[in-house]
Design a protein around this motif. Structure first.
Motif, PDB file in Angstrom:
ATOM      1  N   LEU A   1      29.798 -24.613 -14.617  1.00  0.00           N
ATOM      2  CA  LEU A   1      29.491 -25.947 -14.030  1.00  0.00           C
ATOM      3  C   LEU A   1      30.476 -26.839 -13.897  1.00  0.00           C
ATOM      4  N   LEU A   2      31.476 -26.977 -14.913  1.00  0.00           N
ATOM      5  CA  LEU A   2      32.740 -27.854 -14.570  1.00  0.00           C
ATOM      6  C   LEU A   2      33.463 -27.606 -13.451  1.00  0.00           C
ATOM      7  N   THR A   3      33.766 -26.432 -13.067  1.00  0.00           N
ATOM      8  CA  THR A   3      34.551 -25.791 -11.758  1.00  0.00           C
ATOM      9  C   THR A   3      33.665 -26.350 -10.752  1.00  0.00           C
ATOM     10  N   GLN A   4      32.218 -26.158 -10.728  1.00  0.00           N
ATOM     11  CA  GLN A   4      31.498 -26.599  -9.605  1.00  0.00           C
ATOM     12  C   GLN A   4      31.349 -27.979  -9.456  1.00  0.00           C
ATOM     13  N   ALA A   5      31.513 -28.601 -10.537  1.00  0.00           N
ATOM     14  CA  ALA A   5      31.853 -30.295 -10.374  1.00  0.00           C
ATOM     15  C   ALA A   5      33.164 -30.643 -10.166  1.00  0.00           C
ATOM     16  N   GLY A   6      34.169 -29.692 -10.062  1.00  0.00           N
ATOM     17  CA  GLY A   6      35.562 -30.211  -9.492  1.00  0.00           C
ATOM     18  C   GLY A   6      36.375 -30.368 -10.617  1.00  0.00           C
ATOM     19  N   GLU A   7      36.194 -29.848 -11.898  1.00  0.00           N
ATOM     20  CA  GLU A   7      37.129 -30.131 -12.946  1.00  0.00           C
ATOM     21  C   GLU A   7      37.286 -28.730 -13.458  1.00  0.00           C
ATOM     22  N   ASP A   8      38.633 -28.510 -13.573  1.00  0.00           N
ATOM     23  CA  ASP A   8      39.380 -27.256 -14.056  1.00  0.00           C
ATOM     24  C   ASP A   8      39.582 -27.257 -15.550  1.00  0.00           C
ATOM     25  N   VAL A   9      39.111 -26.465 -16.176  1.00  0.00           N
ATOM     26  CA  VAL A   9      39.328 -26.268 -17.659  1.00  0.00           C
ATOM     27  C   VAL A   9      40.669 -25.869 -18.008  1.00  0.00           C
ATOM     28  N   GLY A  10      41.187 -25.134 -17.003  1.00  0.00           N
ATOM     29  CA  GLY A  10      42.575 -24.165 -17.360  1.00  0.00           C
ATOM     30  C   GLY A  10      42.325 -22.764 -17.728  1.00  0.00           C
ATOM     31  N   GLY A  11      43.261 -22.283 -18.557  1.00  0.00           N
ATOM     32  CA  GLY A  11      43.045 -20.937 -19.042  1.00  0.00           C
ATOM     33  C   GLY A  11      42.172 -21.075 -20.008  1.00  0.00           C
ATOM     34  N   THR A  12      41.258 -19.871 -20.117  1.00  0.00           N
ATOM     35  CA  THR A  12      40.111 -19.920 -21.009  1.00  0.00           C
ATOM     36  C   THR A  12      40.397 -18.419 -21.720  1.00  0.00           C
ATOM     37  N   ASP A  13      41.409 -17.773 -21.662  1.00  0.00           N
ATOM     38  CA  ASP A  13      41.531 -16.574 -22.199  1.00  0.00           C
ATOM     39  C   ASP A  13      41.883 -16.214 -23.568  1.00  0.00           C
ATOM     40  N   LEU A  14      41.234 -15.613 -24.316  1.00  0.00           N
ATOM     41  CA  LEU A  14      41.550 -15.271 -25.816  1.00  0.00           C
ATOM     42  C   LEU A  14      43.005 -15.134 -25.903  1.00  0.00           C
ATOM     43  N   LEU A  15      43.623 -14.320 -24.827  1.00  0.00           N
ATOM     44  CA  LEU A  15      45.012 -13.903 -24.806  1.00  0.00           C
ATOM     45  C   LEU A  15      46.044 -14.768 -25.232  1.00  0.00           C
ATOM     46  N   GLU A  16      45.639 -16.262 -24.868  1.00  0.00           N
ATOM     47  CA  GLU A  16      46.562 -17.349 -24.865  1.00  0.00           C
ATOM     48  C   GLU A  16      46.744 -17.648 -26.410  1.00  0.00           C
ATOM     49  N   LEU A  17      45.765 -17.290 -27.377  1.00  0.00           N
ATOM     50  CA  LEU A  17      45.893 -17.397 -28.591  1.00  0.00           C
ATOM     51  C   LEU A  17      46.405 -16.309 -29.599  1.00  0.00           C
ATOM     52  N   ILE A  18      46.548 -15.353 -28.830  1.00  0.00           N
ATOM     53  CA  ILE A  18      46.945 -13.907 -29.607  1.00  0.00           C
ATOM     54  C   ILE A  18      48.476 -13.724 -29.665  1.00  0.00           C
ATOM     55  N   PRO A  19      49.142 -13.852 -30.697  1.00  0.00           N
ATOM     56  CA  PRO A  19      50.661 -13.750 -30.618  1.00  0.00           C
ATOM     57  C   PRO A  19      51.347 -12.657 -30.348  1.00  0.00           C
ATOM     58  N   THR A  20      52.363 -12.663 -29.587  1.00  0.00           N
ATOM     59  CA  THR A  20      53.094 -11.260 -29.186  1.00  0.00           C
ATOM     60  C   THR A  20      53.732 -10.793 -30.237  1.00  0.00           C
ATOM     61  N   LEU A  21      53.831  -9.272 -30.372  1.00  0.00           N
ATOM     62  CA  LEU A  21      54.354  -8.685 -31.555  1.00  0.00           C
ATOM     63  C   LEU A  21      55.806  -8.290 -31.150  1.00  0.00           C
ATOM     64  N   MET A  22      56.077  -8.503 -29.936  1.00  0.00           N
ATOM     65  CA  MET A  22      57.674  -8.182 -29.649  1.00  0.00           C
ATOM     66  C   MET A  22      57.708  -8.921 -28.440  1.00  0.00           C
ATOM     67  N   ALA A  23      59.115  -8.815 -28.002  1.00  0.00           N
ATOM     68  CA  ALA A  23      59.534  -9.508 -26.931  1.00  0.00           C
ATOM     69  C   ALA A  23      59.004  -8.864 -25.565  1.00  0.00           C
ATOM     70  N   ASP A  24      58.524  -9.495 -24.566  1.00  0.00           N
ATOM     71  CA  ASP A  24      58.090  -9.025 -23.429  1.00  0.00           C
ATOM     72  C   ASP A  24      59.005  -7.898 -22.890  1.00  0.00           C
ATOM     73  N   VAL A  25      58.702  -6.836 -22.526  1.00  0.00           N
ATOM     74  CA  VAL A  25      59.397  -5.813 -21.904  1.00  0.00           C
ATOM     75  C   VAL A  25      60.462  -6.035 -20.652  1.00  0.00           C
ATOM     76  N   ASP A  26      60.140  -6.809 -20.037  1.00  0.00           N
ATOM     77  CA  ASP A  26      61.003  -7.395 -18.707  1.00  0.00           C
ATOM     78  C   ASP A  26      61.687  -8.680 -19.292  1.00  0.00           C
TER      79      ASP A  26
END
Length: 184
Positions: free
Chosen positions: A157-182
């Protein structure tokens, strides 16, 4: 990861996402937030009110758990809401303040919850008076899943009204366990 650790992560995610959703909604005029958009709960405001009401209903039920959580103590004396479409607050600032208070209470309550609590049965009645007996840990999963479901509706509904919430993925709160492979 055990169920209790998952619940703690979801409590953090709940607060984080609510902050993002309410910030996006606050950028809209009050009329746009209250505008009926044909969603199940009508408007952005209606859907956010439903989330608050449903959370209060579940927390009132959880207050009856044999563990007697201190963070939920004051809810025992309050009557449980009965109307899932109730507009508890008709302005976004009032609703946001209630949401922030409830999110803090949720985090406090989850912090009190012990692993042994999760296997206990919770007996409760739904808003129509139908009594159920279910495993408390699985009810926690439902509680957080319900929030995610309706916040997804609000995000649309917010997107349809022209407002972007930004990232919503739970992944953004999950800490990494090791440095990214690349190496990033």
């Amino acid at each position: 990861m055990n169920l209790l650790a998952h619940a703690r992560l979801m409590a953090d995610y709940n607060r984080w996402m609510n902050q993002r959703v309410y910030a996006a909604a606050a950028r809209l005029p009050a009329e746009a937030v209250a505008q009926d958009r044909g969603a199940f709960f009508g408007s952005i405001l209606g859907t956010l009110n439903h989330l608050l009401t449903a959370d209060r209903i579940w927390l009132r039920r959880f207050a009856e758990h044999p563990a007697r959580y201190a963070a939920l103590e004051s809810l025992r004396a309050q009557p449980a809401p009965t109307d899932l479409r109730a507009i508890a607050h008709d302005t976004l600032p009032a609703l946001r303040a209630a949401r922030e208070e409830l999110d803090a209470r949720i985090e406090d309550w989850i912090g009190e919850t012990a692993e042994a609590d999760l296997d206990q049965a919770l007996v409760y009645a739904n808003t129509r008076g139908v009594v159920s007996r279910r495993r408390f840990g699985l009810l926690l999963l439902h509680f957080f899943n319900h929030q995610t479901h309706h916040r997804g509706q609000v995000t649309t509904l917010l997107t349809q009204a022209g407002e972007d919430v930004g990232g919503t993925d739970l992944l953004e709160l999950i800490p990494t366990l090791m440095a990214d492979v690349d190496g990033d």
